[in-house]
Design a protein around this motif. Structure first.
Motif, mmCIF file in Angstrom:
data_model
loop_
_atom_site.group_PDB
_atom_site.id
_atom_site.type_symbol
_atom_site.label_atom_id
_atom_site.label_comp_id
_atom_site.label_asym_id
_atom_site.label_seq_id
_atom_site.Cartn_x
_atom_site.Cartn_y
_atom_site.Cartn_z
ATOM 1 N N TRP A 128 -2.769 24.487 -6.144
ATOM 2 C CA TRP A 128 -3.036 25.684 -5.182
ATOM 3 C C TRP A 128 -4.294 25.578 -5.002
ATOM 4 O O TRP A 128 -5.396 25.863 -5.640
ATOM 5 N N HIS A 187 -0.478 24.013 -11.705
ATOM 6 C CA HIS A 187 0.639 24.703 -12.422
ATOM 7 C C HIS A 187 1.858 24.202 -12.693
ATOM 8 O O HIS A 187 2.405 23.505 -11.649
ATOM 9 N N THR A 190 -0.572 25.654 -1.394
ATOM 10 C CA THR A 190 0.271 25.129 -2.358
ATOM 11 C C THR A 190 0.892 23.806 -1.824
ATOM 12 O O THR A 190 1.411 23.729 -0.797
ATOM 13 N N THR A 200 2.306 21.997 -9.108
ATOM 14 C CA THR A 200 1.620 22.532 -8.037
ATOM 15 C C THR A 200 0.274 22.663 -8.004
ATOM 16 O O THR A 200 -0.369 23.175 -8.981
ATOM 17 N N ARG A 219 -7.397 36.422 1.896
ATOM 18 C CA ARG A 219 -6.988 35.488 0.778
ATOM 19 C C ARG A 219 -6.124 34.580 0.999
ATOM 20 O O ARG A 219 -5.124 34.753 1.855
ATOM 21 N N VAL A 237 3.673 38.716 -4.325
ATOM 22 C CA VAL A 237 4.478 37.579 -4.824
ATOM 23 C C VAL A 237 5.082 38.004 -5.948
ATOM 24 O O VAL A 237 4.257 37.861 -7.205
ATOM 25 N N HIS A 295 8.002 34.915 -10.853
ATOM 26 C CA HIS A 295 9.065 34.058 -10.886
ATOM 27 C C HIS A 295 8.760 32.702 -11.280
ATOM 28 O O HIS A 295 7.388 32.438 -11.775
ATOM 29 N N SER A 324 1.544 37.183 -7.854
ATOM 30 C CA SER A 324 0.223 37.681 -7.443
ATOM 31 C C SER A 324 0.464 39.096 -6.654
ATOM 32 O O SER A 324 1.671 39.495 -5.956
ATOM 33 N N ASP A 328 8.990 28.674 -10.275
ATOM 34 C CA ASP A 328 9.315 27.606 -9.225
ATOM 35 C C ASP A 328 10.794 27.012 -9.391
ATOM 36 O O ASP A 328 11.436 26.923 -8.736
ATOM 37 N N MET A 332 -3.691 34.656 -7.713
ATOM 38 C CA MET A 332 -2.280 34.428 -8.382
ATOM 39 C C MET A 332 -2.545 34.594 -9.713
ATOM 40 O O MET A 332 -3.861 34.342 -10.357
ATOM 41 N N PHE A 384 -0.110 30.509 1.171
ATOM 42 C CA PHE A 384 0.068 31.754 0.846
ATOM 43 C C PHE A 384 -1.087 32.370 1.007
ATOM 44 O O PHE A 384 -2.129 32.425 0.509
ATOM 45 N N LYS A 431 -3.101 36.272 2.334
ATOM 46 C CA LYS A 431 -2.826 37.696 2.323
ATOM 47 C C LYS A 431 -4.042 38.390 3.444
ATOM 48 O O LYS A 431 -5.147 37.909 3.137
ATOM 49 N N HIS A 441 4.837 33.185 -12.818
ATOM 50 C CA HIS A 441 3.815 33.453 -12.001
ATOM 51 C C HIS A 441 4.048 34.333 -10.681
ATOM 52 O O HIS A 441 5.079 34.553 -10.504
ATOM 53 N N ARG A 499 3.182 20.328 -3.488
ATOM 54 C CA ARG A 499 4.158 20.322 -4.492
ATOM 55 C C ARG A 499 4.252 18.677 -4.880
ATOM 56 O O ARG A 499 4.718 18.069 -3.885
#
Ligand SMILES: O=C(O)CCC(=O)C(=O)O
Length: 268
Positions: free
Chosen positions: A125, A188, A209, A123, A205, A105, A108, A196, A110, A138, A95, A97, A194, A211
């Motif tokens: 990060w 998380h 992530t 997750t 940035r 983001v 939401h 961003s 997950d 985030m 993720f 930027k 969460h 999982r």
């Protein structure tokens, strides 16, 4: 840097009560994270014109370099503190930027997207750059993982996701930014709210992530036919999911039409 990265009982309790964990001892030194950014550069070279870092999604299935990052023992030690001794890794995605990127983001959960049951996933990060409020770190809503799943709606703004939570369906005023140095990670819960904001700085940035799920978790393969589990700690007493093969090429990509989770997840 110490080789064991076990969570303390206090940290485990914080995670269970709040749905996230931050301020952990870094998993990579500044030198190590610089080397990892060089590796990431090799993956970026494999992107098609127009593809963003987000397209580096589940490439742990094609790149041994990325597989090794996702299964690094220092990271797994932390995850073990949450999921216990038996768990698998199944997802990865950058993720990123760019400086001044408007990408956001949306808020939401997950677990609303993922065809996984029961909800027992975490997750990681992993910060590849420093992340702060200015460059779009985030944000999480502490304790929101305890309220169950909330209905999402189709997105409207600049978010890179396809679904979002409507304002007013959760307590936005409690939001907390996950500010970190490169080489640190946050954890998380799959049900925490969460998201961003945009990157208003002139710096990149970027985070990876990763999982992980406990072995009781089963994927609905009718919704995610390419799903593969990699047993990264302990043993699989359930045999719920197809097992992935560890890739052999150092830097290689998956085909652009490859999806591991539901195809409606990513908009851009
Ligand atoms: O990096 C971000 O801003 C969002 C990441 C995210 O949504 C996730 O890890 O589930």
């Amino acid at each position: 840097m110490s080789e064991r990265h076990a969570l303390s009982e206090e940290q485990k309790t914080f995670y269970s009560e709040n749905g996230f964990l931050i301020d952990l001892e870094p998993v990579f030194t500044p030198e190590e994270i610089s080397a990892l950014n060089v590796g990431l550069g090799e993956l970026v070279k494999l992107l098609e014109p127009g593809e963003k870092h987000m397209a580096i999604r589940e490439w742990h299935m094609s790149s041994k370099w990325l597989y090794d990052v996702c299964t690094h023992p220092r990271i797994l030690d932390y995850v073990e503190g949450i999921l216990g001794p038996n768990f698998f890794m199944w997802g990865s995605q950058f993720f990123a930027k760019a400086p001044a990127s408007k990408d956001t983001v949306a808020w939401h959960q997950d677990a609303y997207y993922w065809p996984l049951h029961p909800h027992n996933s975490v997750t990681v990060w992993l910060a590849f750059t420093d992340v702060d409020e200015e460059n779009g770190a985030m944000k999480v809503i502490p304790r929101s993982h305890k309220a169950g799943l909330i209905k999402h709606r189709t997105i409207t703004g600049d978010s890179v996701l396809a679904l979002e939570l409507e304002h007013g369906t959760f307590n936005e005023s409690e939001q907390r930014s996950l500010v970190m140095k490169a080489g640190q990670l946050s954890l998380h819960d799959d049900a925490i709210v969460h998201g961003s904001p945009a990157n208003t700085s002139n710096r990149w940035r970027n985070g990876l992530t990763i999982r992980y799920s406990g072995n009781d978790v089963k994927c609905d393969l009718s919704r995610s036919p390419n799903f593969k589990a990699y047993q990264v700690r302990g043993t699989d007493g359930f045999k719920h999911n197809p097992q992935g093969e560890i890739p052999t090429e150092t830097f290689a990509r998956l085909s652009p039409d490859y999806h591991i989770s539901s195809t409606d997840e990513i908009k851009k």
